[in-house]
Design a protein around this motif. Structure first.
Motif, short mmCIF file in Angstrom:
data_model
loop_
_atom_site.label_atom_id
_atom_site.label_comp_id
_atom_site.label_asym_id
_atom_site.label_seq_id
_atom_site.Cartn_x
_atom_site.Cartn_y
_atom_site.Cartn_z
N ARG A 1 -8.27 -2.81 -0.02
CA ARG A 1 -7.32 -2.25 -1.00
C ARG A 1 -8.11 -1.47 -2.03
O ARG A 1 -9.31 -1.68 -2.22
CB ARG A 1 -6.55 -3.36 -1.74
CG ARG A 1 -5.50 -4.11 -0.96
CD ARG A 1 -4.36 -3.25 -0.42
NE ARG A 1 -3.61 -2.49 -1.41
CZ ARG A 1 -2.46 -2.89 -1.97
NH1 ARG A 1 -1.94 -4.05 -1.65
NH2 ARG A 1 -1.85 -2.11 -2.85
N GLU B 1 -8.25 5.52 4.64
CA GLU B 1 -8.57 6.06 5.96
C GLU B 1 -9.93 6.75 6.01
O GLU B 1 -10.50 6.89 7.08
CB GLU B 1 -7.48 7.03 6.42
CG GLU B 1 -6.20 6.31 6.80
CD GLU B 1 -5.03 7.26 7.04
OE1 GLU B 1 -5.19 8.50 6.93
OE2 GLU B 1 -3.94 6.75 7.34
N ARG C 1 1.35 5.60 0.08
CA ARG C 1 0.81 6.63 0.98
C ARG C 1 -0.52 7.18 0.50
O ARG C 1 -1.43 7.40 1.29
CB ARG C 1 1.84 7.75 1.15
CG ARG C 1 1.52 8.61 2.36
CD ARG C 1 2.67 9.42 2.86
NE ARG C 1 3.16 10.37 1.86
CZ ARG C 1 4.44 10.64 1.66
NH1 ARG C 1 5.37 10.03 2.36
NH2 ARG C 1 4.81 11.51 0.76
N GLU D 1 -2.82 5.66 -1.34
CA GLU D 1 -3.84 4.64 -1.12
C GLU D 1 -4.20 4.57 0.36
O GLU D 1 -5.38 4.50 0.72
CB GLU D 1 -3.35 3.27 -1.62
CG GLU D 1 -4.37 2.17 -1.42
CD GLU D 1 -3.90 0.81 -1.89
OE1 GLU D 1 -4.73 -0.12 -1.88
OE2 GLU D 1 -2.72 0.67 -2.25
N GLN D 2 -3.21 4.60 1.23
CA GLN D 2 -3.47 4.55 2.67
C GLN D 2 -4.35 5.72 3.11
O GLN D 2 -5.29 5.55 3.86
CB GLN D 2 -2.15 4.56 3.46
CG GLN D 2 -2.35 4.47 4.97
CD GLN D 2 -3.07 3.20 5.37
OE1 GLN D 2 -2.76 2.10 4.91
NE2 GLN D 2 -4.08 3.33 6.22
N ARG D 3 -4.06 6.88 2.59
CA ARG D 3 -4.83 8.08 2.95
C ARG D 3 -6.28 7.95 2.47
O ARG D 3 -7.21 8.33 3.18
CB ARG D 3 -4.16 9.31 2.34
CG ARG D 3 -4.69 10.56 2.90
CD ARG D 3 -3.69 11.67 2.88
NE ARG D 3 -4.37 12.84 3.43
CZ ARG D 3 -4.21 14.05 2.99
NH1 ARG D 3 -3.35 14.30 2.04
NH2 ARG D 3 -4.88 15.03 3.54
N VAL E 1 0.85 -1.18 0.00
CA VAL E 1 0.00 0.00 0.00
C VAL E 1 0.90 1.24 0.00
O VAL E 1 1.79 1.36 0.84
CB VAL E 1 -0.92 0.01 1.25
CG1 VAL E 1 -1.74 1.29 1.32
CG2 VAL E 1 -1.82 -1.21 1.26
#
Length: 161
Positions: free
Chosen positions: A79, A69, A62, A64-66, A60
């Motif tokens: 994902r 969230e 950054r 995608e992570q954001r 993942v």
């Protein structure tokens, strides 16, 4: 080399080139994926669950992570299909339940009917109308008020790595 991805709950396997993203598999299967941001990992309209094979996918990043969230239906195995690249075999993907709406006009024609399945916010995944509930004009106004999320501004400072 060609890898295989299994799609659930439709129990079908699809071939994909090594390093191809999961979104390409979903689109080839003619699944209704909105891809609002054009596959840049900013809108979450291609959100999927990885039932098996998370380690067979690219890590993942950054951005995608954001994005993940802000999705209320996000789980540890979530994902974005546009960002998840298949590295090895063994990936099993499950689509989130419910129907994502693209705009308020998509459901205007449904006023007076009961939602056949959950209607979900296209960015956050919030349930806008539960399955079996009546879609009324007042519900429509409520949806209009809750679907003004500006993902472009939210992710403006995000990078791809």
């Amino acid at each position: 080399m060609v890898k295989t991805v299994r799609l659930e709950p439709i129990a079908q396997e699809m071939a994909i080139e090594t390093n191809g993203n999961l979104l390409s598999v979903l689109l080839r299967k003619d699944l209704d994926v909105l891809k609002e941001c054009g596959g840049r990992g900013m809108c979450a309209t291609c959100h999927v669950y990885v039932r098996d094979g998370m380690d067979a996918l690219s890590p993942v990043n950054r951005r995608e992570q954001r994005t993940l969230e802000v999705i209320t239906s996000c789980k540890p195995n979530s994902r974005l299909a546009c960002q998840a690249r298949v590295l090895t075999d063994g990936v099993v993907v499950e689509l989130p339940p419910g129907m994502y709406i693209n705009s308020i006009q998509d459901i205007e024609a449904l006023v007076g009917r009961r939602a056949e399945e959950n209607l979900l916010h296209p960015v956050t995944g919030h349930v806008l109308v539960e399955a079996g509930k009546l879609i009324t004009r007042s519900v429509l106004k409520q949806i209009e008020a809750t679907t003004s999320f500006d993902y472009k501004t939210f992710f403006a400072n995000s990078s791809d790595s």
